[in-house]
Scaffold this motif. Structure first.
Motif, PDB file in Angstrom:
ATOM      1  N   ASN A 108      23.994   3.621  19.518  1.00 14.31           N
ATOM      2  CA  ASN A 108      24.585   3.066  20.733  1.00 14.31           C
ATOM      3  C   ASN A 108      24.253   1.590  20.893  1.00 14.31           C
ATOM      4  O   ASN A 108      25.080   0.795  21.357  1.00 14.31           O
ATOM      5  N   ILE A 168      37.418   6.042  21.669  1.00 14.75           N
ATOM      6  CA  ILE A 168      37.563   7.289  22.426  1.00 14.75           C
ATOM      7  C   ILE A 168      36.698   8.381  21.813  1.00 14.75           C
ATOM      8  O   ILE A 168      36.146   9.232  22.518  1.00 14.75           O
ATOM      9  N   THR A 170      33.788   7.841  20.507  1.00 16.21           N
ATOM     10  CA  THR A 170      32.458   7.547  21.035  1.00 16.21           C
ATOM     11  C   THR A 170      32.311   8.038  22.463  1.00 16.21           C
ATOM     12  O   THR A 170      31.265   8.585  22.841  1.00 16.21           O
ATOM     13  N   VAL A 171      33.356   7.847  23.273  1.00 16.02           N
ATOM     14  CA  VAL A 171      33.319   8.281  24.677  1.00 16.02           C
ATOM     15  C   VAL A 171      33.163   9.798  24.767  1.00 16.02           C
ATOM     16  O   VAL A 171      32.271  10.310  25.455  1.00 16.02           O
ATOM     17  N   ASN A 174      29.684  10.999  23.477  1.00 15.09           N
ATOM     18  CA  ASN A 174      28.584  10.739  24.406  1.00 15.09           C
ATOM     19  C   ASN A 174      28.628  11.666  25.614  1.00 15.09           C
ATOM     20  O   ASN A 174      27.600  12.211  26.032  1.00 15.09           O
ATOM     21  N   LEU A 175      29.811  11.861  26.192  1.00 16.77           N
ATOM     22  CA  LEU A 175      29.918  12.700  27.381  1.00 16.77           C
ATOM     23  C   LEU A 175      29.636  14.166  27.051  1.00 16.77           C
ATOM     24  O   LEU A 175      28.980  14.873  27.835  1.00 16.77           O
ATOM     25  N   LEU A 241      26.496   5.807  28.449  1.00 14.60           N
ATOM     26  CA  LEU A 241      27.465   5.719  29.542  1.00 14.60           C
ATOM     27  C   LEU A 241      27.977   4.288  29.718  1.00 14.60           C
ATOM     28  O   LEU A 241      29.137   4.081  30.075  1.00 14.60           O
ATOM     29  N   CYS A 244      30.615   3.935  27.179  1.00 18.51           N
ATOM     30  CA  CYS A 244      31.820   4.639  27.624  1.00 18.51           C
ATOM     31  C   CYS A 244      32.603   3.792  28.629  1.00 18.51           C
ATOM     32  O   CYS A 244      33.827   3.674  28.539  1.00 18.51           O
ATOM     33  N   SER A 245      31.885   3.203  29.578  1.00 16.46           N
ATOM     34  CA  SER A 245      32.537   2.378  30.588  1.00 16.46           C
ATOM     35  C   SER A 245      33.234   1.172  29.970  1.00 16.46           C
ATOM     36  O   SER A 245      34.364   0.827  30.331  1.00 16.46           O
ATOM     37  N   ILE A 248      36.423   2.431  27.995  1.00 16.55           N
ATOM     38  CA  ILE A 248      37.521   2.864  28.872  1.00 16.55           C
ATOM     39  C   ILE A 248      38.121   1.664  29.598  1.00 16.55           C
ATOM     40  O   ILE A 248      39.337   1.595  29.811  1.00 16.55           O
ATOM     41  N   ILE A 255      36.731   5.576  34.624  1.00 11.76           N
ATOM     42  CA  ILE A 255      35.746   6.589  34.296  1.00 11.76           C
ATOM     43  C   ILE A 255      34.831   6.768  35.495  1.00 11.76           C
ATOM     44  O   ILE A 255      34.434   5.787  36.136  1.00 11.76           O
ATOM     45  N   PHE A 269      37.615  10.663  32.709  1.00  9.86           N
ATOM     46  CA  PHE A 269      38.163   9.345  32.402  1.00  9.86           C
ATOM     47  C   PHE A 269      39.666   9.476  32.166  1.00  9.86           C
ATOM     48  O   PHE A 269      40.168  10.557  31.831  1.00  9.86           O
TER      49      PHE A 269
END
Length: 279
Positions: A108, A168, A170-171, A174-175, A241, A244-245, A248, A255, A269
């Motif tokens: 990350n 996406i 990665t998003v 992670n989530l 996170l 992710c932010s 997105i 998100i 998201f």
């Protein structure tokens, strides 16, 4: 008849008028440059604050798994003869988990640094979200099995979007990883995919420990420290996170998190909608 003519000629008045316009323009330019400089100074201060907070997160969260790995390695290196095969297996498992946590954090960290330095490029392409989500479920299957967590996926048809697949990926990764981390044994994690008003909404819901209000307000902000351990003392920095932010935001999506402390949580998201088919 014209007393001003006694003092100033028309040429002189024109010169004064030109000088006045020049001074007004000069003041405007200087004011504009000062405003730009103030904004740049503010931006630089923010970047420096973010950098300091970022390194604070990294130094704090690397210390745990790296220190644990060093201690466990020392036990094996110096006193391995004292331990039974079962004890060595347990120590090796703990060592593996520590190294795994360090690797995730560094992964990350690398992604975050690439985003901040402009080294990562936004390369959208048409992708089937259903396939991407199913691939990530497969990758996290072992982690879910270790806690006997049921993973379920409920798509609303076959949905295609134009997005950067790596971002996406990665998003979702992670989530989904966080959902498993904060869910107790024998729990459940549900992934839903649906189209709403020219947008696609992806949600990942767990029935885990939830997110306290004081932590929920700090999510997706680098200048707010987030500390919450998983159900088996898994560590986390919140850096995932933040990534992710960022990703997105590059997709012009949103998100957010929904949670009542102790009653699980849902991360959602959105992405722009491209096309849909049928299963």
């Amino acid at each position: 008849m014209h007393p001003t003519n006694l003092f100033f000629s028309n040429d002189t008045l024109d010169s004064f008028y030109s000088i006045g316009l020049f001074l007004v323009a000069l003041v405007g330019i200087v004011g504009f440059l000062l405003l730009v400089k103030e904004k740049q100074d503010h931006k630089i201060r923010k970047l420096l604050d973010d950098k300091n907070q970022f390194f604070s997160i990294i130094s704090h969260d690397l210390r745990g798994p790296v220190g644990a790995a060093a201690s466990l390695s020392e036990l094996l290196a110096e006193d391995i003869e004292k331990y039974s095969r079962e004890e060595i297996r347990e120590i090796s498992e703990m060592l593996y988990q520590s190294n795994k946590n360090s690797y995730k954090l560094l992964e990350n960290l690398l992604e975050w640094s690439r985003v901040q330095t402009g080294m990562i490029t936004f390369s959208p392409e048409k992708i089937i979200l259903n396939t991407l989500i199913e691939e990530n479920i497969e990758l996290n299957k072992n982690a879910a099995l270790n806690k006997n967590i049921q993973l379920s996926f409920e798509p609303s048809g076959l949905i295609e979007v134009e997005a950067d697949k790596n971002m996406i990926d990665t998003v979702v990764r992670n989530l989904l990883n966080n959902a498993i981390k904060f869910t107790d044994k024998n729990g459940k994690v549900e992934i839903r995919l649906l189209k709403t008003d020219r947008k696609v909404e992806i949600s990942i819901t767990d029935n885990g420990i939830g997110i306290p209000d004081d932590i929920k307000d700090k999510l997706f902000q680098i200048n707010r420290k987030v500390i919450q351990k998983g159900t088996e003392n898994e560590t986390g920095s919140g850096l995932g996170l933040l990534l992710c932010s960022e990703f997105i935001h590059l997709h012009r999506g949103k998100i957010w998190a929904e949670s009542n402390g102790g009653n699980g949580s849902t991360f959602k998201f959105t992405l722009p909608f491209v096309n849909a088919g049928s299963n």
